[in-house]
Enzyme design. Sequence first.
Site: not given
Length: 320
Positions: A99, A233, A259
Amino acid sequence: MESIEDVQYVVVHGYRRAFRIAGSGPALLLLHGLACDSSTWVDVMPALAEHYTVIAPDLLGHGESDKPDADYSLGGYANGMRDLLTVLGIDKVTVVGHSFGGGVAMQFAYQFPDRTERVVLVSTGGLGKEVTPLIRFLTVPGSGLALAAATFRPWRPLVSGALTSMSRLPISATRDLGEVARIYEALADPAQRTAVQRVTSHVLNWRGQYVTMTDRSYLARLMPVLVIWGRDDMVIPASHADSAPTQVSDVHVFEDSGHFPHRDHPDEFSRIVVEFVEANAPASYHRGRWRALLRRGDQYQLESVVPEPVPVAAAEPAIS
């Protein structure tokens, strides 16, 4: 899950940096995402540590690291990782970023190509504009006060418990709510809340991400790059994997994953990372080749051009 006793500390530039370290051999640097910490990697660290020295820091402003009024830009984080590795006596790494940590990983590779052997991007930021509205909300004036109210102690356990319970439902839309609950608890700390808002202000606004790697994606041809995503996600769309530079070595999109693919499928994730590292020799930094690629951009054909030599008299100072 590893306990607090497994976390080590070192002071760099006057700030305490927390990190986990395990294993031996070539180094893997694992970088967590926004408002998370190094514990996000505990399910994959044992398998990876069978092959490598695995370093998983708490980024400044997160977890057990200090949360000062400091530089929370991508460049600042890349510098911090360079300095932490230097203190630990580690020269080169394969950098793995999840991320926001993927953005830091790309920035690290861009700033310090001589210290980067490979890059692994996991549900990464920086490949497109779209992010969940909850993250865009952090850039709105007054969001800090709203978060302070939302994480107020009397109802915090109720909200956290509800999120955790919903994460156990057999539907993809709630899959990541257990991790969201952990982030929600972390944002109850005013210092971490401020740090997270400072981070977001450097890379996105209410419209989405405005800092991306797309203008420099051609540089990916200089080192092996692996992209991993979860099909479900809800934070950063898996369609961003389609925006990965064509020069990347491989792209894996996990089915039945959100995610946090490294949490959803730790064994498969670890296997893919190990296979990627073993199948791809570490990048060898050559200043002349880097210079030629920067001059020509994505029109440069590496295969047909011999890297230019660097005259001794004109040699640039080494990156330190």
